[in-house]
Motif scaffolding. Structure first.
Motif, PDB file in Angstrom:
ATOM      1  N   LEU A   1     -10.778 -15.873   5.085  1.00  0.00           N
ATOM      2  CA  LEU A   1     -11.384 -15.838   3.751  1.00  0.00           C
ATOM      3  C   LEU A   1     -12.433 -14.725   3.650  1.00  0.00           C
ATOM      4  CD1 LEU A   1     -11.914 -19.649   3.066  1.00  0.00           C
ATOM      5  CD2 LEU A   1     -10.465 -18.128   1.763  1.00  0.00           C
ATOM      6  N   ILE A   2     -13.248 -14.586   4.691  1.00  0.00           N
ATOM      7  CA  ILE A   2     -14.274 -13.544   4.695  1.00  0.00           C
ATOM      8  C   ILE A   2     -13.628 -12.162   4.691  1.00  0.00           C
ATOM      9  CG2 ILE A   2     -16.148 -12.538   6.069  1.00  0.00           C
ATOM     10  CD1 ILE A   2     -16.706 -15.418   7.083  1.00  0.00           C
ATOM     11  N   ARG A   3     -12.581 -12.004   5.507  1.00  0.00           N
ATOM     12  CA  ARG A   3     -11.924 -10.703   5.611  1.00  0.00           C
ATOM     13  C   ARG A   3     -11.292 -10.272   4.284  1.00  0.00           C
ATOM     14  NH1 ARG A   3      -8.719 -11.995   9.357  1.00  0.00           N
ATOM     15  NH2 ARG A   3      -6.832 -12.265   8.125  1.00  0.00           N
ATOM     16  N   LEU A   4     -10.792 -11.244   3.505  1.00  0.00           N
ATOM     17  CA  LEU A   4     -10.085 -10.922   2.265  1.00  0.00           C
ATOM     18  C   LEU A   4     -11.018 -10.817   1.060  1.00  0.00           C
ATOM     19  CD1 LEU A   4      -6.953 -13.221   2.730  1.00  0.00           C
ATOM     20  CD2 LEU A   4      -7.024 -10.731   2.883  1.00  0.00           C
ATOM     21  N   ARG A   5     -12.343 -10.871   1.298  1.00  0.00           N
ATOM     22  CA  ARG A   5     -13.272 -10.755   0.175  1.00  0.00           C
ATOM     23  C   ARG A   5     -13.096  -9.387  -0.495  1.00  0.00           C
ATOM     24  NH1 ARG A   5     -16.033  -9.223   4.654  1.00  0.00           N
ATOM     25  NH2 ARG A   5     -17.512  -7.473   4.465  1.00  0.00           N
ATOM     26  N   GLY A   6     -13.159  -9.368  -1.807  1.00  0.00           N
ATOM     27  CA  GLY A   6     -13.059  -8.108  -2.541  1.00  0.00           C
ATOM     28  C   GLY A   6     -11.657  -7.586  -2.729  1.00  0.00           C
ATOM     29  N   THR A   7     -10.665  -8.261  -2.148  1.00  0.00           N
ATOM     30  CA  THR A   7      -9.283  -7.805  -2.323  1.00  0.00           C
ATOM     31  C   THR A   7      -8.713  -8.406  -3.613  1.00  0.00           C
ATOM     32  OG1 THR A   7      -8.445  -9.672  -1.010  1.00  0.00           O
ATOM     33  CG2 THR A   7      -8.891  -7.608   0.157  1.00  0.00           C
ATOM     34  N   PRO A   8      -7.678  -7.793  -4.174  1.00  0.00           N
ATOM     35  CA  PRO A   8      -7.136  -8.273  -5.457  1.00  0.00           C
ATOM     36  C   PRO A   8      -6.232  -9.496  -5.315  1.00  0.00           C
ATOM     37  CG  PRO A   8      -5.922  -6.348  -4.733  1.00  0.00           C
ATOM     38  CD  PRO A   8      -7.029  -6.539  -3.737  1.00  0.00           C
ATOM     39  N   VAL A   9      -6.742 -10.550  -4.694  1.00  0.00           N
ATOM     40  CA  VAL A   9      -5.973 -11.796  -4.590  1.00  0.00           C
ATOM     41  C   VAL A   9      -6.424 -12.738  -5.700  1.00  0.00           C
ATOM     42  CG1 VAL A   9      -5.519 -11.651  -2.115  1.00  0.00           C
ATOM     43  CG2 VAL A   9      -7.613 -12.723  -2.918  1.00  0.00           C
ATOM     44  N   SER A  10      -5.462 -13.489  -6.233  1.00  0.00           N
ATOM     45  CA  SER A  10      -5.810 -14.462  -7.270  1.00  0.00           C
ATOM     46  C   SER A  10      -6.424 -15.714  -6.665  1.00  0.00           C
ATOM     47  CB  SER A  10      -4.557 -14.829  -8.073  1.00  0.00           C
ATOM     48  OG  SER A  10      -4.061 -13.700  -8.754  1.00  0.00           O
ATOM     49  N   ALA A  11      -5.974 -16.072  -5.457  1.00  0.00           N
ATOM     50  CA  ALA A  11      -6.536 -17.245  -4.783  1.00  0.00           C
ATOM     51  C   ALA A  11      -6.200 -17.188  -3.301  1.00  0.00           C
ATOM     52  CB  ALA A  11      -5.998 -18.541  -5.392  1.00  0.00           C
ATOM     53  N   VAL A  12      -7.147 -17.677  -2.488  1.00  0.00           N
ATOM     54  CA  VAL A  12      -6.919 -17.826  -1.052  1.00  0.00           C
ATOM     55  C   VAL A  12      -7.180 -19.288  -0.710  1.00  0.00           C
ATOM     56  CG1 VAL A  12      -7.531 -17.046   1.252  1.00  0.00           C
ATOM     57  CG2 VAL A  12      -7.730 -15.470  -0.667  1.00  0.00           C
ATOM     58  N   VAL A  13      -6.216 -19.944  -0.045  1.00  0.00           N
ATOM     59  CA  VAL A  13      -6.314 -21.368   0.255  1.00  0.00           C
ATOM     60  C   VAL A  13      -6.270 -21.563   1.770  1.00  0.00           C
ATOM     61  CG1 VAL A  13      -5.254 -23.631  -0.027  1.00  0.00           C
ATOM     62  CG2 VAL A  13      -5.220 -21.992  -1.924  1.00  0.00           C
TER      63      VAL A  13
ATOM     64  N   ASP B   1      -5.232  -4.576   4.195  1.00  0.00           N
ATOM     65  CA  ASP B   1      -4.348  -3.443   3.880  1.00  0.00           C
ATOM     66  C   ASP B   1      -3.065  -3.924   3.220  1.00  0.00           C
ATOM     67  OD1 ASP B   1      -6.163  -1.680   4.909  1.00  0.00           O
ATOM     68  OD2 ASP B   1      -5.197  -1.515   6.875  1.00  0.00           O
ATOM     69  N   LEU B   2      -2.524  -5.042   3.715  1.00  0.00           N
ATOM     70  CA  LEU B   2      -1.298  -5.585   3.131  1.00  0.00           C
ATOM     71  C   LEU B   2      -1.532  -6.008   1.684  1.00  0.00           C
ATOM     72  CD1 LEU B   2       1.607  -6.661   3.242  1.00  0.00           C
ATOM     73  CD2 LEU B   2       0.689  -8.788   4.220  1.00  0.00           C
ATOM     74  N   VAL B   3      -2.618  -6.736   1.442  1.00  0.00           N
ATOM     75  CA  VAL B   3      -2.901  -7.201   0.080  1.00  0.00           C
ATOM     76  C   VAL B   3      -3.092  -6.023  -0.869  1.00  0.00           C
ATOM     77  CG1 VAL B   3      -4.554  -8.432  -1.359  1.00  0.00           C
ATOM     78  CG2 VAL B   3      -3.875  -9.392   0.850  1.00  0.00           C
ATOM     79  N   GLU B   4      -3.846  -5.006  -0.431  1.00  0.00           N
ATOM     80  CA  GLU B   4      -4.074  -3.829  -1.269  1.00  0.00           C
ATOM     81  C   GLU B   4      -2.765  -3.111  -1.563  1.00  0.00           C
ATOM     82  OE1 GLU B   4      -6.754  -2.916  -2.679  1.00  0.00           O
ATOM     83  OE2 GLU B   4      -8.415  -3.878  -1.627  1.00  0.00           O
TER      84      GLU B   4
ATOM     85  N   GLY C   1      20.570 -27.322   0.930  1.00  0.00           N
ATOM     86  CA  GLY C   1      20.886 -26.659  -0.331  1.00  0.00           C
ATOM     87  C   GLY C   1      19.894 -25.605  -0.763  1.00  0.00           C
ATOM     88  N   ALA C   2      18.947 -25.223   0.101  1.00  0.00           N
ATOM     89  CA  ALA C   2      17.948 -24.212  -0.252  1.00  0.00           C
ATOM     90  C   ALA C   2      18.406 -22.839   0.238  1.00  0.00           C
ATOM     91  CB  ALA C   2      16.594 -24.558   0.359  1.00  0.00           C
ATOM     92  N   LYS C   3      18.323 -21.835  -0.607  1.00  0.00           N
ATOM     93  CA  LYS C   3      18.690 -20.471  -0.243  1.00  0.00           C
ATOM     94  C   LYS C   3      17.438 -19.713   0.178  1.00  0.00           C
ATOM     95  CE  LYS C   3      21.964 -18.285  -0.581  1.00  0.00           C
ATOM     96  NZ  LYS C   3      22.971 -17.903   0.413  1.00  0.00           N
ATOM     97  N   VAL C   4      17.322 -19.457   1.482  1.00  0.00           N
ATOM     98  CA  VAL C   4      16.209 -18.689   2.027  1.00  0.00           C
ATOM     99  C   VAL C   4      16.768 -17.405   2.621  1.00  0.00           C
ATOM    100  CG1 VAL C   4      14.246 -18.681   3.624  1.00  0.00           C
ATOM    101  CG2 VAL C   4      14.997 -20.829   2.573  1.00  0.00           C
ATOM    102  N   TYR C   5      16.199 -16.273   2.243  1.00  0.00           N
ATOM    103  CA  TYR C   5      16.691 -14.983   2.709  1.00  0.00           C
ATOM    104  C   TYR C   5      15.956 -14.548   3.963  1.00  0.00           C
ATOM    105  CZ  TYR C   5      19.073 -14.578  -1.759  1.00  0.00           C
ATOM    106  OH  TYR C   5      19.888 -14.794  -2.835  1.00  0.00           O
ATOM    107  N   PHE C   6      16.684 -13.860   4.831  1.00  0.00           N
ATOM    108  CA  PHE C   6      16.088 -13.344   6.064  1.00  0.00           C
ATOM    109  C   PHE C   6      15.380 -12.025   5.771  1.00  0.00           C
ATOM    110  CE2 PHE C   6      16.213 -10.521   9.715  1.00  0.00           C
ATOM    111  CZ  PHE C   6      15.662 -11.314  10.706  1.00  0.00           C
ATOM    112  N   GLY C   7      14.181 -11.859   6.306  1.00  0.00           N
ATOM    113  CA  GLY C   7      13.496 -10.591   6.148  1.00  0.00           C
ATOM    114  C   GLY C   7      12.006 -10.722   6.393  1.00  0.00           C
ATOM    115  N   ASP C   8      11.384  -9.590   6.711  1.00  0.00           N
ATOM    116  CA  ASP C   8       9.951  -9.522   6.946  1.00  0.00           C
ATOM    117  C   ASP C   8       9.257  -9.294   5.610  1.00  0.00           C
ATOM    118  OD1 ASP C   8       7.378  -9.065   7.694  1.00  0.00           O
ATOM    119  OD2 ASP C   8       7.786  -7.365   9.016  1.00  0.00           O
ATOM    120  N   GLY C   9       8.656 -10.345   5.070  1.00  0.00           N
ATOM    121  CA  GLY C   9       8.041 -10.273   3.754  1.00  0.00           C
ATOM    122  C   GLY C   9       6.765  -9.479   3.689  1.00  0.00           C
ATOM    123  N   THR C  10       6.295  -8.935   4.813  1.00  0.00           N
ATOM    124  CA  THR C  10       5.129  -8.053   4.776  1.00  0.00           C
ATOM    125  C   THR C  10       5.539  -6.596   4.562  1.00  0.00           C
ATOM    126  OG1 THR C  10       5.128  -7.727   7.183  1.00  0.00           O
ATOM    127  CG2 THR C  10       3.865  -9.589   6.318  1.00  0.00           C
TER     128      THR C  10
END
Length: 578
Positions: free
Chosen positions: A501-513, A477-480, A440-449
């Motif tokens: 985590l190191i690579r994404l330092r300084g990028t405008p992410v709210s959280a990296v897990v 680059d994707l996050v920016e 019953g879950a609706k998942v759409y096909f596509g490249d989310g990047t």
């Protein structure tokens, strides 16, 4: 062809930029660019009618995209507006405009009717992009406007039947009767529905499994062209065929990918359509009778706006909303050119009259941006006047977009849904999409990047965007780029390891897990409890591990090197409790 394309695109680019800068909208820029580059002024590009025939594909693609926004159940809910508002608008406006022409000219009643009925139609190519760009297409106001436009498209069939019945051309005597055209329409719609379910969906599933994005573009254009060609073969509305094809795929997992792939072609062809309309503008006819053209265009706008305002009030709309609806749909439409040609072929009007009223339609279309600017305050108040009438969040709403519906993404989605937050899920794994559908879950096909696909998935209105894909796919680059394109959305990233985590330092992410961090801690806690350690000892071990890991990660991020702070790694037993 290359020369014409170079000139058309160059003039369009210049004029659209100027008119956008002036706040007058792209449509007016295209119209003026077409008039300047066309045979009436500079004469740099000819064959406007041929280019118009190609550019009408833009309207077809537009209706296909609108169909993708409206699944059958939602369309069924709009039936009252389509059959009520739409029928009243076309009938009342058509007869009123025909009466105005009959009273102000020496045309016969047949000619007045052949001109008045098409003038009741509004510009789908102009109104729908305005509603989409302002984010109002899925509001009650936008849906009522669309319901009227949809019925107008359906009304082309009876209008052609009426013109054929009044025809003075002996060649039209052997044409198909109106009832047969209705049967053709119903049969064609039924055939498109069956083809969508049993042919098109399996085709997209096959292409999705192959992972060939270029084939998706080809298949999307094939779907639109095939549905339009079937309708044209039967003498029906090509745009209606494309709309039906879109509605049949609105519930499919491929909706957002289709929107993202078709949108660029729609934009270019729609721009070319308005260029061709501007090129066809008969400036000589306007110069000979400028007061008639201007007066008829103003009369058309006033009559349609007044009637649609009255109908809107009759259907319970607040007066501001009814007025905004009337002004939005007050112009003539692109199908008027088609119907004038039909009337001319039926010997009901002279070629001069067709040119004159073609100029009336073009001029009325050019006034719409000015009307929208002049009434911006009224329209804003109309949208905010009745918040209780607004539709609640849709199952594929835009509060959150989750990219990647594997084990990690499923957990995130479940938490969001449990908190009553609508989620749009996107993945490229066809097997996963099919399995999710069985639950019953609706998942759409596509490249989310891809930014264009994220935009189609509602990222522009989303408050949160989650990248939950497997592996190490999220780059700086994707996050920016995502942050720049959708600044209001908080970005959350599933990181493969501490290198990410190191690579994404300084990028405008709210959280990296980190994807396995918490599950590793959880397993260790369970094992320590089974080994007989007390809750205090387990908490001490966890605190020690987290403090060392946190300090080590901080030093690594500052240095940008995963090899630093090795002394922070726990490599020996730390005084096992007895």
């Amino acid at each position: 062809m290359l020369r014409d394309g170079f000139l058309l695109l160059g003039f369009a680019l210049a004029f659209v930029l100027i008119f956008r800068r002036l706040g007058l909208g792209a449509t007016l820029g295209y119209l003026v660019a077409g008039a300047v580059v066309g045979p009436q002024l500079l004469g740099l590009v000819g064959d406007a009618e041929e280019k118009l025939g190609i550019a009408e594909l833009g309207i077809t693609l537009l209706l296909f995209l609108v169909g993708l926004e409206l699944n059958p159940s939602r369309l069924w809910k709009m039936k009252r507006d389509i059959l009520g508002l739409g029928l009243l608008q076309v009938t009342a406006c058509g007869l009123a405009v025909a009466g105005m022409i009959l009273l102000t000219t020496d045309f016969s009643w047949e000619a007045a009717l052949a001109l008045g009925l098409p003038l009741a139609l509004s510009s789908t190519a102009q109104v729908l992009p305005m509603l989409q760009s302002s984010g109002r297409l899925r509001t009650p106001f936008g849906e009522r406007a669309f319901a009227i436009l949809l019925f107008q498209d359906l009304s082309i069939i009876p209008m052609i039947t009426i013109i054929t019945a009044m025809s003075r051309n002996p060649a039209d005597a052997g044409g198909p009767p109106g009832w047969l055209m209705v049967l053709y329409t119903l049969g064609a719609i039924g055939g498109l529905i069956a083809a969508g379910r049993y042919l098109i969906r399996p085709l997209f599933r096959l292409i999705g499994n192959l992972g060939e994005r270029e084939m998706f573009v080809v298949a999307a254009l094939f779907t639109v062209m095939a549905s339009a060609a079937v309708m044209e073969l039967l003498g029906l509305s090509t745009a209606l065929g494309a709309f039906v094809a879109g509605v049949m795929l609105a519930d499919s997992p491929y909706r957002h990918e289709l929107e993202a792939d078709v949108e660029p072609f729609r934009s270019i062809l729609l721009g070319l359509f308005f260029l061709a309309v501007g090129m066809m503008l008969n400036l000589a006819a306007i110069a000979e009778r400028p007061l008639f053209v201007a007066g008829m265009a103003l009369g058309l706008i006033a009559v349609k706006a007044a009637i649609i305002f009255g109908i809107g009030r009759l259907f319970g709309m607040p007066w501001r909303g009814a007025l905004a609806l009337g002004l939005l749909l007050s112009q003539g439409g692109e199908f008027g050119f088609v119907m004038f040609t039909q009337a001319q072929r039926a010997l009901l009007i002279a070629p001069e009259a067709a040119s004159l009223f073609g100029a009336v339609v073009t001029l009325s279309m050019a006034t719409t941006p000015f009307l929208m600017m002049a009434t911006a305050g009224i329209r804003r108040e109309a949208e905010n006047a009745s918040p209780g009438e607004r539709e609640g969040p849709q199952p594929d709403g835009s509060n959150a977009v989750v990219v990647g519906f594997g084990r990690f993404g499923q957990g995130v989605t479940q938490m969001l849904l449990a908190s009553n937050i609508p989620v749009t899920m996107v993945d490229t794994d066809i097997e996963m999409i099919d399995v999710a559908a069985t639950f019953g879950a609706k998942v759409y096909f596509g490249d989310g990047t891809r930014l264009d696909l994220l935009r189609q998935a509602g990222a522009a209105e989303a408050e949160m965007i989650f990248f939950c894909m497997d592996g190490d796919q999220v780059t700086t680059d994707l996050v920016e780029a995502v942050h720049e394109a959708f600044p209001r959305a908080s970005i959350y990233v599933r990181a493969y390891d501490r290198r990410a985590l190191i690579r994404l330092r300084g990028t405008p992410v709210s959280a990296v897990v980190r994807e396995v961090m918490e599950s590793a801690v959880k397993m260790a806690r369970v094992a320590l409890a089974d080994a007989g350690l007390s809750a205090e000892d387990i908490a001490r071990a966890e605190d020690m591990f987290r403090a060392n890991d946190r300090e080590r990660l901080k030093l690594q991020i500052e240095a940008g090197d995963v090899r630093v702070a090795r002394d922070r790694i726990i490599t020996e037993p730390q005084g096992r409790p007895t």
